[in-house]
Design a protein around this motif. Sequence first.
Motif, mmCIF file in Angstrom:
data_model
loop_
_atom_site.group_PDB
_atom_site.id
_atom_site.type_symbol
_atom_site.label_atom_id
_atom_site.label_comp_id
_atom_site.label_asym_id
_atom_site.label_seq_id
_atom_site.Cartn_x
_atom_site.Cartn_y
_atom_site.Cartn_z
ATOM 1 N N UNK A 81 -0.300 -9.961 -3.472
ATOM 2 C CA UNK A 81 -1.468 -9.614 -4.281
ATOM 3 C C UNK A 81 -2.693 -10.413 -3.822
ATOM 4 N N UNK A 82 -2.503 -11.694 -3.504
ATOM 5 C CA UNK A 82 -3.605 -12.508 -2.990
ATOM 6 C C UNK A 82 -4.093 -11.969 -1.653
ATOM 7 N N UNK A 83 -3.149 -11.606 -0.792
ATOM 8 C CA UNK A 83 -3.504 -11.069 0.523
ATOM 9 C C UNK A 83 -4.315 -9.784 0.372
ATOM 10 N N UNK A 84 -3.913 -8.914 -0.555
ATOM 11 C CA UNK A 84 -4.656 -7.671 -0.785
ATOM 12 C C UNK A 84 -6.066 -7.980 -1.284
ATOM 13 N N UNK A 85 -6.196 -8.993 -2.144
ATOM 14 C CA UNK A 85 -7.520 -9.403 -2.594
ATOM 15 C C UNK A 85 -8.398 -9.863 -1.440
ATOM 16 N N UNK A 86 -7.799 -10.585 -0.502
ATOM 17 C CA UNK A 86 -8.555 -11.027 0.673
ATOM 18 C C UNK A 86 -8.926 -9.836 1.562
ATOM 19 N N UNK A 87 -8.058 -8.857 1.628
ATOM 20 C CA UNK A 87 -8.358 -7.624 2.357
ATOM 21 C C UNK A 87 -9.622 -6.972 1.780
ATOM 22 N N UNK A 88 -9.687 -6.889 0.462
ATOM 23 C CA UNK A 88 -10.872 -6.319 -0.172
ATOM 24 C C UNK A 88 -12.113 -7.183 0.088
ATOM 25 N N UNK A 89 -11.929 -8.497 0.076
ATOM 26 C CA UNK A 89 -13.063 -9.387 0.328
ATOM 27 C C UNK A 89 -13.590 -9.213 1.747
ATOM 28 N N UNK A 90 -12.703 -9.044 2.725
ATOM 29 C CA UNK A 90 -13.138 -8.807 4.103
ATOM 30 C C UNK A 90 -13.906 -7.494 4.203
ATOM 31 N N UNK A 91 -13.406 -6.481 3.471
ATOM 32 C CA UNK A 91 -14.095 -5.189 3.483
ATOM 33 C C UNK A 91 -15.483 -5.304 2.861
ATOM 34 N N UNK A 92 -15.586 -6.058 1.775
ATOM 35 C CA UNK A 92 -16.886 -6.230 1.121
ATOM 36 C C UNK A 92 -17.864 -6.936 2.050
ATOM 37 N N UNK A 93 -17.385 -7.906 2.788
ATOM 38 C CA UNK A 93 -18.257 -8.609 3.731
ATOM 39 C C UNK A 93 -18.721 -7.662 4.839
ATOM 40 N N UNK A 94 -17.815 -6.774 5.277
ATOM 41 C CA UNK A 94 -18.161 -5.822 6.328
ATOM 42 C C UNK A 94 -19.259 -4.863 5.872
ATOM 43 N N UNK A 95 -19.311 -4.608 4.575
ATOM 44 C CA UNK A 95 -20.294 -3.644 4.051
ATOM 45 C C UNK A 95 -21.736 -4.122 4.206
ATOM 46 N N UNK A 103 -20.400 0.462 7.447
ATOM 47 C CA UNK A 103 -20.381 0.450 5.977
ATOM 48 C C UNK A 103 -19.412 1.498 5.435
ATOM 49 N N UNK A 104 -19.318 2.624 6.121
ATOM 50 C CA UNK A 104 -18.343 3.648 5.714
ATOM 51 C C UNK A 104 -16.926 3.114 5.869
ATOM 52 N N UNK A 105 -16.663 2.425 6.991
ATOM 53 C CA UNK A 105 -15.360 1.796 7.190
ATOM 54 C C UNK A 105 -15.082 0.789 6.082
ATOM 55 N N UNK A 106 -16.065 -0.021 5.746
ATOM 56 C CA UNK A 106 -15.897 -1.028 4.698
ATOM 57 C C UNK A 106 -15.529 -0.370 3.372
ATOM 58 N N UNK A 107 -16.177 0.744 3.055
ATOM 59 C CA UNK A 107 -15.876 1.448 1.803
ATOM 60 C C UNK A 107 -14.444 1.955 1.781
ATOM 61 N N UNK A 108 -14.002 2.545 2.893
ATOM 62 C CA UNK A 108 -12.626 3.062 2.963
ATOM 63 C C UNK A 108 -11.619 1.927 2.803
ATOM 64 N N UNK A 109 -11.866 0.826 3.487
ATOM 65 C CA UNK A 109 -10.927 -0.295 3.428
ATOM 66 C C UNK A 109 -10.895 -0.903 2.025
ATOM 67 N N UNK A 110 -12.057 -1.027 1.403
ATOM 68 C CA UNK A 110 -12.098 -1.611 0.063
ATOM 69 C C UNK A 110 -11.334 -0.727 -0.920
ATOM 70 N N UNK A 111 -11.520 0.579 -0.837
ATOM 71 C CA UNK A 111 -10.822 1.493 -1.746
ATOM 72 C C UNK A 111 -9.316 1.482 -1.489
ATOM 73 N N UNK A 112 -8.919 1.381 -0.216
ATOM 74 C CA UNK A 112 -7.483 1.299 0.089
ATOM 75 C C UNK A 112 -6.897 0.013 -0.482
ATOM 76 N N UNK A 113 -7.639 -1.081 -0.376
ATOM 77 C CA UNK A 113 -7.173 -2.334 -0.962
ATOM 78 C C UNK A 113 -7.068 -2.254 -2.467
ATOM 79 N N UNK A 114 -8.040 -1.593 -3.103
ATOM 80 C CA UNK A 114 -8.005 -1.446 -4.562
ATOM 81 C C UNK A 114 -6.802 -0.631 -5.001
ATOM 82 N N UNK A 115 -6.480 0.423 -4.242
ATOM 83 C CA UNK A 115 -5.312 1.232 -4.574
ATOM 84 C C UNK A 115 -4.026 0.417 -4.438
ATOM 85 N N UNK A 116 -3.938 -0.398 -3.379
ATOM 86 C CA UNK A 116 -2.769 -1.259 -3.198
ATOM 87 C C UNK A 116 -2.653 -2.266 -4.338
#
Length: 509
Positions: A81-95, A103-116
């Motif tokens: 769960x912590x790792x998934x949170x960091x995944x979302x944080x990396x995506x947010x930084x990419x945005x 930015x489109x990639x960042x959005x996709x990654x953030x949403x995938x992390x949220x689903x996980x």
Amino acid sequence: MSDPVGAFALVLHSHLPWLAHHGRWPVGEEWLHQAWASSYLPLTRLLDELADEGRRDVLTLGVTPVLAAQLDDPGCLAATETWVGMWQARAAELSTRTDPRWRELASREFLAGAQAARSLATRWRAGGSPVLRSLADAGVIELLGGPATHPFLPLLDDRVGRFALSAGLDDARARFGGFGGGIWAPECGYSPGLEQLYAAAGVSHFLADEVTLAAGGRPTSAAWTVRGSGVAVFGRDLTVTDRIWSSRTGYPTGADYRDFHAIDHASGLHPYRVTGAGVPSDAKALYEPARAVAAVERDAQDFVRRVRDRLREVADRDGQPGLVVAAYDTELFGHWWHEGPAFLRRVLRLLPEAGVRLTTLRGALEAGAARGDVALPAGSWGAGKDFRVWDGPMVKPLVDEGFWVQRRLLDVVGEEARAGRLLVRRPDLDQLARQALLTLSSDWAFMVSRDQAADYAWRRADEHRAAFHRLAELVQRRDPGAQDESRRQREVDGPFGDLDARILAAQGG
């Protein structure tokens, strides 16, 4: 294409070695987190969908006991769960990048992390066993068992092999409420005589490689009873399997799929597509989801045609409908091949429309897939289809050390039994057996032979071996410190809480 032509059995083999408390990046717990988020979550979401639609006998899913232990471990769940949170944080930084494609990639990654994250907090909140058991109880999947730490059984002493298998099957009964009879033989490794071990343990069927089955004079289009045992063996059909599996021509090598190896090091994400064979990472094109969606549809349609053609070929040859078995590592779908889960979703829907009956291995047996017997020779699914990956010159020290670990384990347990000191459970002996099984994991030799994080594999094998001998020395000296040492070890290496070393003594250890 809707006229019935035969049956297709998809077998997914889910396995990682014991990673908890043994490093994080680039190899260690990170490996577990990636596979969990990228493969196990998408696969079970797909299976939940199919269950809700009333689908049954969809596929056969092997989950090794050592992986199941980690999927149920609260610490592993929290770390993921912590790792998934960091995944979302990396995506947010990419945005924050200026290029809209990033930015489109960042959005996709953030949403995938949220689903996980949602899946881990809801469906998986009590670990993996309730998820897998519900799918098995609904009849959507058949679960395969196996020996506890995924050792290469042909290289084990018979007594240690029986112990490893019984520990693994007992673990499956505890986690999933039963054992259905099928196992994934680690590395599809087989040597004559193992069928007797399987029969004694209540195993009804297992898998071998096509080359092994062919050497016994039998095709993969049916199940065969290993001569003198009553245990059935299935072989994976390489003509069909390699449409995905081949590292040179398989679908995941397609130019439009996301490239696993090309990484944006600033974010740790995978923003590029394969682009082409031999294209260096710094020349890769950015990933385009629409192109990948089209590739999935194209390749899923092709795969279904290939399965159907193969079944027609089998029916023409045998004069009756046959079976195609395709077996893969689960982690290929999602972790290594980003679009793999989407591919499976299409294939599992298209095959029935094309007149191909989906089945589990158990379902195939119940439908009469077994057609005769076979004198099965030795083999594996490794390089060369023999044992070289696990007992070749590169890994001779691991083989030699494994021999002495097994011998000492049997000697120590035998000494304690003869002295009458096994009337009750012995936590120190249980840990000794647990450490021995972790030492004997087939993963260490595989990683060394394939030069995949070989340094990590050598270190892990050495750590488990040293811990084993340290504890064995204390037990043999009857040192009171053995109990403290076993407790310290179990805090790090503690899967299979029900493991009972006295079983080794009962087997003549």
